[in-house]
Design an enzyme around this catalytic site. Sequence first.
Site, mmCIF file in Angstrom:
data_model
loop_
_atom_site.group_PDB
_atom_site.id
_atom_site.type_symbol
_atom_site.label_atom_id
_atom_site.label_comp_id
_atom_site.label_asym_id
_atom_site.label_seq_id
_atom_site.Cartn_x
_atom_site.Cartn_y
_atom_site.Cartn_z
ATOM 1 N N LYS A 83 -2.177 21.471 -3.760
ATOM 2 C CA LYS A 83 -1.216 20.374 -3.996
ATOM 3 C C LYS A 83 -1.678 19.500 -5.155
ATOM 4 O O LYS A 83 -2.871 19.178 -5.250
ATOM 5 C CB LYS A 83 -1.108 19.521 -2.722
ATOM 6 C CG LYS A 83 -0.263 18.265 -2.868
ATOM 7 C CD LYS A 83 -0.093 17.566 -1.534
ATOM 8 C CE LYS A 83 0.821 16.359 -1.628
ATOM 9 N NZ LYS A 83 0.154 15.138 -2.081
ATOM 10 N N HIS A 119 1.381 13.046 -6.592
ATOM 11 C CA HIS A 119 0.898 12.148 -5.542
ATOM 12 C C HIS A 119 1.816 10.915 -5.439
ATOM 13 O O HIS A 119 1.375 9.803 -5.178
ATOM 14 C CB HIS A 119 -0.532 11.711 -5.862
ATOM 15 C CG HIS A 119 -1.448 11.568 -4.679
ATOM 16 N ND1 HIS A 119 -2.487 12.431 -4.426
ATOM 17 C CD2 HIS A 119 -1.492 10.648 -3.666
ATOM 18 C CE1 HIS A 119 -3.136 12.036 -3.328
ATOM 19 N NE2 HIS A 119 -2.534 10.968 -2.849
ATOM 20 N N ALA A 166 -1.093 8.896 4.394
ATOM 21 C CA ALA A 166 -2.226 8.338 5.142
ATOM 22 C C ALA A 166 -1.788 7.265 6.134
ATOM 23 O O ALA A 166 -0.742 6.639 5.962
ATOM 24 C CB ALA A 166 -3.217 7.733 4.142
ATOM 25 N N THR A 207 -5.657 19.074 -1.631
ATOM 26 C CA THR A 207 -5.153 18.162 -2.660
ATOM 27 C C THR A 207 -6.100 18.174 -3.855
ATOM 28 O O THR A 207 -7.293 17.904 -3.712
ATOM 29 C CB THR A 207 -4.985 16.744 -2.081
ATOM 30 O OG1 THR A 207 -3.991 16.805 -1.061
ATOM 31 C CG2 THR A 207 -4.550 15.753 -3.146
ATOM 32 N N PRO A 218 1.976 14.936 3.222
ATOM 33 C CA PRO A 218 0.848 14.230 3.837
ATOM 34 C C PRO A 218 0.787 12.788 3.361
ATOM 35 O O PRO A 218 0.760 12.527 2.158
ATOM 36 C CB PRO A 218 -0.373 15.022 3.343
ATOM 37 C CG PRO A 218 0.086 15.688 2.076
ATOM 38 C CD PRO A 218 1.545 15.974 2.286
ATOM 39 N N TYR A 221 0.842 -1.204 0.000
ATOM 40 C CA TYR A 221 0.000 0.000 0.000
ATOM 41 C C TYR A 221 0.876 1.253 0.000
ATOM 42 O O TYR A 221 0.625 2.202 -0.736
ATOM 43 C CB TYR A 221 -0.957 -0.002 1.202
ATOM 44 C CG TYR A 221 -1.577 1.363 1.407
ATOM 45 C CD1 TYR A 221 -2.491 1.878 0.481
ATOM 46 C CD2 TYR A 221 -1.204 2.170 2.483
ATOM 47 C CE1 TYR A 221 -3.007 3.154 0.627
ATOM 48 C CE2 TYR A 221 -1.722 3.440 2.638
ATOM 49 C CZ TYR A 221 -2.622 3.931 1.702
ATOM 50 O OH TYR A 221 -3.123 5.206 1.842
ATOM 51 N N TYR A 238 -8.908 16.963 1.789
ATOM 52 C CA TYR A 238 -9.722 16.541 0.648
ATOM 53 C C TYR A 238 -11.041 17.267 0.825
ATOM 54 O O TYR A 238 -11.792 16.967 1.760
ATOM 55 C CB TYR A 238 -9.943 15.027 0.645
ATOM 56 C CG TYR A 238 -8.720 14.227 0.255
ATOM 57 C CD1 TYR A 238 -8.126 14.391 -0.994
ATOM 58 C CD2 TYR A 238 -8.152 13.301 1.117
ATOM 59 C CE1 TYR A 238 -7.005 13.656 -1.362
ATOM 60 C CE2 TYR A 238 -7.031 12.562 0.764
ATOM 61 C CZ TYR A 238 -6.469 12.748 -0.485
ATOM 62 O OH TYR A 238 -5.354 12.029 -0.850
ATOM 63 N N SER A 293 -2.072 14.348 6.941
ATOM 64 C CA SER A 293 -3.060 13.869 5.968
ATOM 65 C C SER A 293 -4.476 13.930 6.535
ATOM 66 O O SER A 293 -4.697 13.717 7.728
ATOM 67 C CB SER A 293 -2.721 12.419 5.597
ATOM 68 O OG SER A 293 -3.787 11.828 4.899
HETATM 69 C C1 LIG Z 1 1.171 5.765 1.404
HETATM 70 C C2 LIG Z 1 0.908 7.138 0.868
HETATM 71 C C3 LIG Z 1 -0.199 7.834 1.315
HETATM 72 C C4 LIG Z 1 -0.447 9.119 0.837
HETATM 73 N N1 LIG Z 1 -1.517 9.807 1.325
HETATM 74 C C5 LIG Z 1 -1.749 11.072 0.878
HETATM 75 C C6 LIG Z 1 -2.833 11.819 1.406
HETATM 76 O O1 LIG Z 1 -3.565 11.356 2.267
HETATM 77 N N2 LIG Z 1 -3.038 13.059 0.907
HETATM 78 C C7 LIG Z 1 -2.221 13.609 -0.052
HETATM 79 O O2 LIG Z 1 -2.435 14.749 -0.468
HETATM 80 N N3 LIG Z 1 -1.171 12.920 -0.550
HETATM 81 C C8 LIG Z 1 -0.925 11.674 -0.108
HETATM 82 N N4 LIG Z 1 0.148 10.988 -0.602
HETATM 83 C C9 LIG Z 1 1.064 11.639 -1.556
HETATM 84 C C10 LIG Z 1 2.193 12.343 -0.807
HETATM 85 O O3 LIG Z 1 1.721 13.493 -0.154
HETATM 86 C C11 LIG Z 1 3.317 12.802 -1.742
HETATM 87 O O4 LIG Z 1 2.762 13.562 -2.797
HETATM 88 C C12 LIG Z 1 4.139 11.662 -2.336
HETATM 89 O O5 LIG Z 1 4.250 10.575 -1.438
HETATM 90 C C13 LIG Z 1 5.540 12.159 -2.677
HETATM 91 O O6 LIG Z 1 6.289 11.181 -3.282
HETATM 92 P P1 LIG Z 1 7.376 10.256 -2.533
HETATM 93 O O7 LIG Z 1 6.611 9.235 -1.755
HETATM 94 O O8 LIG Z 1 8.120 9.673 -3.683
HETATM 95 O O9 LIG Z 1 8.238 11.141 -1.654
HETATM 96 C C14 LIG Z 1 0.420 9.697 -0.130
HETATM 97 C C15 LIG Z 1 1.526 8.973 -0.576
HETATM 98 C C16 LIG Z 1 1.780 7.716 -0.076
HETATM 99 C C17 LIG Z 1 3.005 6.987 -0.562
#
Ligand SMILES: Cc1cc2nc3c(=O)[nH]c(=O)nc-3n(C[C@H](O)[C@H](O)[C@H](O)COP(=O)(O)O)c2cc1C
Length: 362
Positions: A230, A254, A79, A154, A77, A24, A128, A106
């Site tokens: 974002k 993302h 999750a 986001t 952020p 995940y 969100y 998040s």
């Molecule tokens: C497991 C996971 C959960 C994420 N949950 C959110 C979230 O709840 N809201 C959001 O805006 N971005 C979420 N993201 C995106 C991150 O904010 C971010 O854009 C992204 O992880 C950056 O890339 P990196 O993992 O390569 O550093 C999530 C990313 C991952 C990997």
Amino acid sequence: MQPQNLIDAEDLARERLPRVIYDYYRSGAWDEQSLRRNREAYSEIDLLPRVLVDVSRRDASTTLLGTRITLPVLAAPTAFHRLAHPDGEIATARALASVGSIMVLSSLSTMTVEEVTATGAAVWFQLYMNKDPGRTTALVDRVVAAGCRAIVVTADTPVWGVRERDVRNGFHLPPGFGAVNLAPLDPDGEKRSRQGAGMGQAFDWMLHPALSWAELDRLCAASPVPVLLKGIARGDDAERAIAAGCAGVVVSNHGGRQLDGVPATIDTLPAVVQAVAGRGLVLVDGGVRRGTDVLKAIASGADAVQIGRPQLWGLACGGEAGVRHVFESLRKELDVAMALAGCPNLAAITPDLLRRRGRSPG
Ligand SMILES: Cc1cc2nc3c(=O)[nH]c(=O)nc-3n(C[C@H](O)[C@H](O)[C@H](O)COP(=O)(O)O)c2cc1C
């Protein structure tokens, strides 16, 4: 054993986490092209260091929206931190407070916003926006009252990207875990989080596929704290966000989890920087794993970067200490990279340090 760098941290976390949770966290959408591109694109940029500069003292600190941070790296952020460690988002927040940076919390936090801000960390809240404007207002009021200093909306998630690993694994929240800040707004939706397979089925209820610029205009006008947008990949969208009253934008795909096939964020950053033209902050995330990546992003015009998955690897490896170790490793790498590139401070990290191979800058 402590991981030596952020890549090692993932290897260690993979050994420690249950497969479904590791998948995940690490997964990208469909063929995971954008996930891979985010990393590869950094190695397509060469550095042209300056020599004979006094780098005996280095300073990587900066100020974002009135908050002083000691290094230009925020926690993106992400999750469900309690899936990585029982101390969840509280451990992450404590680590960020000791590192001296900002945690973007998040919407899908497994701990309450009040518990997280009580750590004393500087917290921004990722939102969100809800289909029901009343619910959005109630949530914004709550997180601002709890002490969150900015709202990060986001925009790249009108529906969930399809992460096939999660569908295959039947990913859903185990009993006892929930998006606790959203539960009071939509108890039925929260119950559905425990059913289905993958984000698409289990978490659809929280998204707003009809979200419009008009709603962002209204949020910016009403919000008592600055709003950032974002998930930006284009100069015209960045321009529109600034016109709406946003204090800045986050160039992000993302982490390759939404629309597969979009470019690496380090490649879309220059066009966004040009469009914003100093009228707001520009942050970037996606694939930042090395101090040299931070240097390249700042040289491309970002005010700061965010890291997503690496904080989760740190959490899985060692809770609060593990997250702190991830940020401190990156701080050390950035410090050495700044010295070797002839940059005593962030202002000295300018575009002439970069040579882009083959890719068009924007
Ligand atoms: C497991 C996971 C959960 C994420 N949950 C959110 C979230 O709840 N809201 C959001 O805006 N971005 C979420 N993201 C995106 C991150 O904010 C971010 O854009 C992204 O992880 C950056 O890339 P990196 O993992 O390569 O550093 C999530 C990313 C991952 C990997």
